[in-house]
Design a protein around this motif. Structure first.
Motif, mmCIF file in Angstrom:
data_model
loop_
_atom_site.group_PDB
_atom_site.id
_atom_site.type_symbol
_atom_site.label_atom_id
_atom_site.label_comp_id
_atom_site.label_asym_id
_atom_site.label_seq_id
_atom_site.Cartn_x
_atom_site.Cartn_y
_atom_site.Cartn_z
ATOM 1 N N THR A 1 18.820 47.546 22.155
ATOM 2 C CA THR A 1 19.686 47.763 20.995
ATOM 3 C C THR A 1 19.585 49.195 20.485
ATOM 4 O OG1 THR A 1 17.926 46.870 19.613
ATOM 5 C CG2 THR A 1 19.710 45.373 20.204
ATOM 6 N N ASP B 1 28.770 54.522 17.278
ATOM 7 C CA ASP B 1 29.681 55.468 17.946
ATOM 8 C C ASP B 1 30.570 54.797 18.984
ATOM 9 O OD1 ASP B 1 27.845 56.233 20.707
ATOM 10 O OD2 ASP B 1 26.815 55.443 18.948
ATOM 11 N N SER C 1 24.184 55.208 14.244
ATOM 12 C CA SER C 1 24.301 55.635 15.638
ATOM 13 C C SER C 1 23.126 56.551 15.957
ATOM 14 C CB SER C 1 25.611 56.382 15.871
ATOM 15 O OG SER C 1 25.547 57.046 17.122
ATOM 16 N N ALA C 2 22.308 56.081 16.844
ATOM 17 C CA ALA C 2 21.172 56.918 17.248
ATOM 18 C C ALA C 2 21.680 58.095 18.067
ATOM 19 C CB ALA C 2 20.183 56.100 18.072
ATOM 20 N N THR D 1 10.544 50.009 26.272
ATOM 21 C CA THR D 1 9.265 50.199 25.601
ATOM 22 C C THR D 1 8.265 49.194 26.160
ATOM 23 O OG1 THR D 1 10.521 50.799 23.663
ATOM 24 C CG2 THR D 1 8.197 50.319 23.340
ATOM 25 N N SER E 1 16.150 56.967 27.834
ATOM 26 C CA SER E 1 15.274 55.999 27.191
ATOM 27 C C SER E 1 14.897 54.930 28.201
ATOM 28 C CB SER E 1 16.005 55.380 26.009
ATOM 29 O OG SER E 1 15.234 54.359 25.453
ATOM 30 N N SER E 2 13.610 54.588 28.202
ATOM 31 C CA SER E 2 13.209 53.500 29.097
ATOM 32 C C SER E 2 12.662 52.380 28.240
ATOM 33 C CB SER E 2 12.141 53.991 30.062
ATOM 34 O OG SER E 2 11.038 54.453 29.320
ATOM 35 N N LYS F 1 16.368 50.729 19.540
ATOM 36 C CA LYS F 1 15.278 50.895 18.569
ATOM 37 C C LYS F 1 14.516 52.195 18.819
ATOM 38 C CE LYS F 1 13.424 46.948 19.752
ATOM 39 N NZ LYS F 1 14.481 46.507 20.686
ATOM 40 N N SER G 1 16.408 42.893 19.615
ATOM 41 C CA SER G 1 16.450 42.653 21.060
ATOM 42 C C SER G 1 16.333 43.951 21.845
ATOM 43 C CB SER G 1 17.765 41.970 21.439
ATOM 44 O OG SER G 1 17.885 40.766 20.732
ATOM 45 N N ALA G 2 15.954 43.776 23.109
ATOM 46 C CA ALA G 2 15.801 44.953 23.974
ATOM 47 C C ALA G 2 17.151 45.631 24.172
ATOM 48 C CB ALA G 2 15.218 44.533 25.314
ATOM 49 N N ALA H 1 18.051 60.783 25.536
ATOM 50 C CA ALA H 1 19.025 60.336 26.533
ATOM 51 C C ALA H 1 18.390 59.393 27.546
ATOM 52 C CB ALA H 1 19.630 61.530 27.239
HETATM 53 N N1 LIG Z 1 26.199 54.981 22.619
HETATM 54 C C1 LIG Z 1 24.996 54.751 22.108
HETATM 55 N N2 LIG Z 1 24.018 54.382 22.933
HETATM 56 C C2 LIG Z 1 22.809 54.130 22.398
HETATM 57 C C3 LIG Z 1 22.574 54.282 21.007
HETATM 58 N N3 LIG Z 1 21.278 53.985 20.793
HETATM 59 C C4 LIG Z 1 20.722 53.676 21.974
HETATM 60 N N4 LIG Z 1 21.642 53.780 22.959
HETATM 61 C C5 LIG Z 1 21.424 53.476 24.383
HETATM 62 O O1 LIG Z 1 20.981 52.184 24.475
HETATM 63 C C6 LIG Z 1 20.002 52.022 25.477
HETATM 64 C C7 LIG Z 1 18.750 51.347 24.938
HETATM 65 O O2 LIG Z 1 18.117 52.164 23.999
HETATM 66 P P1 LIG Z 1 16.594 51.931 23.607
HETATM 67 O O3 LIG Z 1 16.303 52.823 22.461
HETATM 68 O O4 LIG Z 1 15.694 52.046 24.779
HETATM 69 O O5 LIG Z 1 16.594 50.445 23.126
HETATM 70 P P2 LIG Z 1 15.353 49.564 22.668
HETATM 71 O O6 LIG Z 1 15.008 48.697 23.810
HETATM 72 O O7 LIG Z 1 15.833 48.834 21.503
HETATM 73 O O8 LIG Z 1 14.235 50.491 22.331
HETATM 74 C C8 LIG Z 1 19.707 53.395 25.994
HETATM 75 O O9 LIG Z 1 20.313 53.564 27.225
HETATM 76 C C9 LIG Z 1 20.331 54.303 24.979
HETATM 77 O O10 LIG Z 1 20.837 55.445 25.605
HETATM 78 C C10 LIG Z 1 23.659 54.690 20.170
HETATM 79 O O11 LIG Z 1 23.560 54.826 18.959
HETATM 80 N N5 LIG Z 1 24.858 54.898 20.770
#
Ligand SMILES: Nc1nc2c(ncn2[C@@H]2O[C@H](COP(=O)(O)OP(=O)(O)O)[C@@H](O)[C@H]2O)c(=O)[nH]1
Ligand SMILES: [Mg+2]
Lengths: 954, 215
Positions: free
Chosen positions: B23, B128, B155-156, B44, B41-42, B25, B20-21, B39
């Motif tokens: 999460t 985290d 934890s990314a 995708t 991230s927008s 990824k 899901s969005a 930090a």
């Molecule tokens: N605390 C924390 N925040 C995370 C982690 N991974 C992603 N985020 C936050 O989750 C949000 C979505 O991340 P994103 O990579 O864009 O998600 P995607 O839509 O799955 O690609 C962002 O604001 C990130 O900063 C993590 O491991 N720990």
């Protein structure tokens, strides 16, 4: 006289003893005589003689007896005796003589008696006189002795004083000398102190004074030693001065330098100092660079790191690792900057000081020296910059940067570019060496980067499902992170690297930008242009943070919200279309048509890959911006991205159809041929990837197996075709949009290329729509079936038919089905008017062809049959108008003309055949064959005319 | 100096990151490739891409990773990337039960669209944020077991387990190649040999020795 003498001696005999007795012997003799006289007198007293007689006797005494003291009376008398002795005579003489003697004695006695008192008196006086004399003598001697003392006491002392004074003066002088000498002896310490305090002019002044003094005192033995020591000190001092001068190279300090200059001036070595200084700079540059690089190499090599000392700089540079390349370069730039900055300060110092004093000392030696210094410094600028360039160039070229990440590479470029800017400011240098090394590395890097991008693009293309990537209707590439730099463009010159002064925290030290007043002024007192404090924040903003190693940037930090907007807007638009669950959508078909066409304009058709290509465009443009020297190479590569996309669309959706290439315009065919030849690795070549000619070629992409182009229900992948063709057009439009920006990046001499690329490739891209859609039109309707049905129609009827033939209904039904499928596809993927127009146009064209082909099959035809043809076609025309929104049915005259030509008489028919080359020879022969009013000969003639014409046409 | 980058890999695995969005990824991919937390991230758009050469059991494997958009509207775009993926990271957010609940749907998609041999690793991201945890480790491991998935919590942000996740997946694929369970030559396997010359070399010398990196 004689008497006085006698008296004297007499007196002396009688008187007290005189201290001096030079007359004594005489006195004693006189005394003897006198005694004798007295005795004689005594003897003659008895015979008293009268005074008369006595006077006579006295008178008779010969004169000679009174003559002389030395008269010897005896001798005289004896001599007077004559030779014959006469005793009587003698006795007489004797008596006479005796008498005489007596008289004399008596006379003397008388006289003595007579004078006794006088004598006594006299004697007394004499005694008294003597006493006085004695006294006088004492006084005199006393006086003398006083005088002597006085003389002794007075003259000698004063002379002594004078002498002593003189001596003292002398000694004082000596003392001064001794003091000086002592000071001189002690100068050494003071000199050392002064040197410690870095007061070189003071020290030299002192030293020189000492030397001068030493020359004065050189007659002293100790001085010669001292002066040789001073010479040593002076030499030592010059060495120290030299060391101090060498330190100026890295850390300029005005007061310090002033001292040094003053010192050299004192030494009279201003010019030599200048030569020396330039040498120091040269070695400072070398040493700094060498030590730095060595340090990094050793750091990476770890423990056993001494072996690198002996390496050459260029060898060392080759040992720099990927990880340390950038930090080392940065440090190198920083260090070299410091050196250059010091030099700049020196130049400035001299400008300030020398110009001041030049005004005063016009034409003098000082002025000449200044001129010399100025010239030296001026030449030095170039030399130093050359050295710096050389060091950096060697360093840069020693490594292969092609594997670096995009932003790291950009960072490196930025560092070097900044250095180039500095060089320009420093000495107006164009920095050919650095530019060249930048160029080399950039080309190398970019070639590699581009290869990666092309490879990635191929991957995108081969994975592309050609599904529409939903973006919001007002999507613009400027929203992509990669194009942000264009958005900011107004705030900075396009030509400067993308520093954004507006964003930087400190005005004068914006990231990579030169301070407004220039680097040297801006960083005059502190800081280093290669120190990037604000970089991190700014970089995010300016450069595409490439998140992945193949360089696909992440989009839009700020589009989070934008993107949500897109989503919402799109949901309304797009979801409506798809599910049709909004009331608005359920309107009559006619209105829907217009509404979709207006909506069509809003919906942008692009694919995931299109987006990727656009991102790459953005990155390439940043590259062009940053890599001015290779901007054109980048542009060519950028054009290849487009080429490859276009070629893929072409191969995926056109070529697979195995169509005759005739459907392509000449221009498009040339373009595609160019792409295939220049860019695409032929299949046979694919195993020989090492061939340098093919190194930059890429394999032809393969369509993803996900894409189904076979299903007739899906109209042979119409949705994908539309997405592909329209996304290509979109891409072309974006390229056009970027065209003016691109022009600013490349040299004007290369603009022609861009122009040509646009006109020959970009502008032809929309032309690909036609062949791509035509395929669908050609396959979507079964014209063959219709043709077969037409073959069965009897055209040699003799009644005028009121009912059109059956095949027309079949054709129309086919078209109806096609139309429905089209709508079905449209629900999923909006089909733009351009596409549907082409589709319909082509369908009708093909239908027309079918009509003509079908008509030409008739072996026999009557006028009534011809009328039926017209009826059939008329039926088709009326019905087909309801299916399409085409205003004009294309090639309608072609069918109608063909039908009507049947009625023409021979000459007119011949004329018609000559002027209508649109029909195939077969169709024309078919026409001629069934024309009734021709005889056999005339028919033959026309057939041969057609066949000839066909030959000419080929 | 850059040999390690130019070096041809022994294999190329196609990977997919789904879930899901929001999460994390994209952050996971970024962390894996750049070793940094992204930090800002927008969302995708469509599908993005990254690749990295990793060393798995002495072999260098190039991972070609497709990071998909989690939002529903991109489904049509992302669908095509399932096909021919050798491995997938199915990501949920341990602080969001909603994303955990969506796993079944994602899994169904993966099972239907991807090759049956695809190796899927379940990833519970944002490890985290322990305080906000909504999905326990135990619960998720049970889910993984039931669906024959491997499982890791990552934890990314801190980078914990990120590399491990990708490596674990790659290792598992490599093991299957070695046992012959997976055939790299089969079309759509998501596996390719690193480069053509290697393939030839490999064929000749497969029995003798592991081919050295050509650099
Ligand atoms: N605390 C924390 N925040 C995370 C982690 N991974 C992603 N985020 C936050 O989750 C949000 C979505 O991340 P994103 O990579 O864009 O998600 P995607 O839509 O799955 O690609 C962002 O604001 C990130 O900063 C993590 O491991 N720990
Ligand atoms: Mg994402």
């Amino acid at each position: 006289m004689d008497i006085t003498k006698k008296i004297k001696s007499f007196v002396a005999r009688q008187g007290s003893r005189s201290p001096c007795s030079p007359v004594e012997p005489l006195v004693s003799r006189d005394f003897v005589i006198e005694t004798a006289v007295v005795k004689e007198k005594d003897d003659y007293r008895e015979s008293t003689i009268n005074p008369q007689a006595e006077a006579e006797i006295l008178q008779s005494i010969e004169e000679v007896y009174f003559n002389d003291d030395t008269f010897d009376a005896c001798d005289y008398q004896l001599k007077k005796i004559p030779a014959e002795l006469d005793l009587n005579q003698i006795i007489r003489d004797k008596e006479y003589l005796q008498k005489q003697q007596y008289v004399v004695s008596k006379k003397v006695s008388d006289l003595i008696l007579q004078n006794q008192t006088a004598y006594t008196q006299e004697l007394h006086r004499v005694t008294e006189l003597q006493k006085n004399l004695e006294q006088a003598g004492v006084i005199c001697s006393q006086g003398r002795s006083h005088l002597a003392r006085a003389r002794k006491d007075f003259t000698t002392a004063s002379l002594g004083i004078l002498a002593s004074f003189r001596k003292r003066e002398r000694l004082l002088g000596l003392l001064k000398f001794l003091h000086s000498i002592k000071t001189m002896q002690e100068t050494d310490v003071r000199l050392r102190e002064l040197l410690e305090e870095e007061d070189y002019p003071g020290a030299i002044q002192l030293c020189l004074e000492c030397q001068k003094a030493a020359i004065q005192f050189r007659h002293y033995k100790c001085i010669s030693e001292l002066s040789s020591k001073l010479q040593d000190t002076l030499e030592m001092m010059e060495e120290k001065l030299d060391v101090a001068l060498s330190k100026v190279c890295t850390n300029f300090n005005t007061t310090h330098y002033e001292k040094l200059q003053a010192a050299y001036r004192l030494l009279g070595k201003t010019q030599t100092a200048m030569d020396q200084l330039l040498m120091h700079f040269a070695s400072a540059i070398h040493n700094k660079a060498f030590t730095l690089v060595l340090g990094y190499v050793e750091l990476c090599a770890g423990g056993s790191a001494t072996k690198f000392q002996k390496h050459h700089y260029s060898e060392l540079a080759k040992l720099i690792t990927v990880e340390t390349f950038t930090p080392c370069l940065k440090d190198l730039c920083k260090a070299l900057w410091e050196v250059m900055h010091s030099y700049w300060c020196i130049v400035e110092w001299h400008e300030d000081h020398d110009s001041q004093s030049s005004q005063v000392n016009a034409g003098t030696e000082v002025n000449l020296t200044h001129q010399y210094v100025r010239q030296k410094l001026e030449h030095g600028l170039l030399r130093i910059w050359q050295d710096v360039q050389q060091k950096v160039k060697t360093y840069i070229l020693a490594s292969d940067l092609s594997s670096f990440k995009f932003d790291e590479f950009i960072h490196i470029l930025d560092l070097v570019r900044r250095l180039i800017d500095i060089g320009e400011e420093f000495c107006n240098s164009k920095s050919e060496d650095l530019q060249e090394s930048l160029r080399k590395q950039s080309v190398n890097y970019f070639r590699n980067y581009h290869r990666g991008c092309m490879e990635e693009l191929r991957m995108f293309l081969e994975n592309e499902s050609w599904a529409l990537c939903p973006v919001r209707p007002n999507f613009s590439i400027l929203q992509l992170q990669e194009f942000r730099f264009l958005r900011h463009n107004h705030s900075r010159s396009i030509l400067t690297p993308p520093s954004s002064p507006a964003h930087s925290k400190t005005e004068s030290t914006s990231f990579s930008g030169r301070p407004r007043e220039g680097y040297f002024q801006g960083y005059r007192y502190q800081g280093n242009p290669f120190e990037e404090k604000t970089e991190e924040e700014d970089k995010e903003d300016v450069l595409a943070p490439s998140t992945t190693d193949e360089g696909d940037g992440q989009p839009l930090s700020d589009t989070d919200s934008e993107d949500e907007d897109v989503a919402d807007e799109l949901k309304k638009e797009y979801v409506d279309e798809k599910t049709g669950d909004t009331p608005n959508n359920r309107q009559q078909r006619t209105t829907r048509k217009t509404s979709t066409s207006s909506r069509r304009r809003q919906i942008l058709i692009l694919t995931n890959t299109t987006l990727n290509v656009l991102r790459l465009f953005g990155k390439y443009m940043q590259m062009m911006n940053l890599l001015k020297p290779i901007a054109f190479d980048v542009l060519i590569c950028m054009s290849q991205l487009f080429d490859y996309y276009m070629f893929s669309v072409y191969t995926f959706f056109y070529r697979e159809m195995d169509f005759s290439e005739n459907a392509l315009s000449n221009k498009l065919r040339t373009t595609l041929k160019r792409i295939r030849e220049n860019l695409i690795l032929a299949e046979s070549e694919s195993d020989f990837g090492t061939d340098t000619r093919n190194k930059d070629k890429v394999p032809a992409p393969v369509l993803s197996t996900m894409v189904d182009l076979k299903s007739i229900e899906q109209l042979y992948g119409l949705a994908e075709r539309v997405t592909a063709a329209e996304s290509l057009v979109f891409l072309a439009n974006q390229f056009e949009f970027l065209h003016p920006h691109l022009e600013t990046f490349i040299p004007s001499s290369k603009k022609a290329f861009l122009q040509q690329f646009c006109s020959q490739t970009i502008l032809t891209a929309p032309e690909l729509r036609r062949p791509i859609y035509m395929t669908v039109a050609a396959r979507g309707v079964d014209y063959n079936q219709v043709l077969m049905l037409m073959n069965c129609v009897k055209w040699d009827v003799h009644d005028i038919m009121s009912q059109h033939s059956y095949y027309v209904d079949i054709l129309l039904r086919e078209l109806q089905v096609f139309s429905m499928r089209l709508l079905e596809v449209n629900k999923k993927t909006p089909i733009p008017k351009e596409a549907s127009d082409i589709l319909w146009e082509h369908c009708i064209r093909l239908a027309n062809r079918t009509f003509i082909e079908g008509f030409s099959q008739s072996k026999k035809c009557t006028n009534e049959g011809r009328a039926l043809m017209q009826l059939d076609y008329q039926q088709f025309l009326t019905k087909v108008e309801g299916l399409t929104d085409l205003r004009l049915v294309p090639e309608r005259e072609l069918v109608e003309g063909y039908i009507k030509a049947f009625y023409l008489l021979e000459p007119a028919l011949e004329q018609w055949i000559r002027s209508h080359r649109e029909y195939t020879p077969k169709q024309l022969i078919g026409l001629v064959s069934c024309v009734t009013q021709l005889n056999k000969k005339g028919r033959q003639k026309l057939i041969s005319l057609i066949e000839e014409g066909d030959k000419i046409r080929r | 100096m850059s040999e390690s980058y130019v070096c041809f890999s022994d294999f190329l695995f196609k990977f997919l990151v789904i879930g899901s969005a929001g999460t994390g990824k994209s952050c996971l991919l970024h962390q894996f490739i750049e070793n940094k937390f992204k930090a800002e991230s927008s969302h995708t758009i469509g599908v993005e891409f990254g690749s990295k050469v990793v060393n798995v059991g002495g072999r260098s494997v190039k991972l070609q990773i497709w990071d998909t958009a989690g939002q529903e509207r991109f489904r049509s775009v992302t669908r095509s990337y399932y096909r021919g993926a050798a491995g997938a990271l199915l990501v949920y957010d341990i602080t969001s039960r909603e994303t955990y609940n969506a796993l079944t749907n994602w899994l169904t998609d993966a099972r239907t669209l991807a090759s049956p041999n695809i190796i899927i690793l379940l990833v519970g991201n944002k490890k985290d944020l322990e305080d906000d945890r909504e999905v326990t480790f135990l619960e998720a491991s049970r889910f993984a077991q039931e669906n024959e998935l491997m499982f890791l919590e990552t934890s990314a942000l801190s980078g914990e387990n990120v590399e491990e996740a990708f490596l674990k997946c790659a290792k598992s694929i490599l093991a299957k190649i070695e046992t012959g369970e997976l055939d790299p030559e089969r079309i759509g396997s998501g596996i390719q040999y690193g480069d053509a010359s290697f393939r030839r070399l490999n064929r000749q010398q497969q029995q003798q020795r592991r081919p050295e990196c050509s650099c």
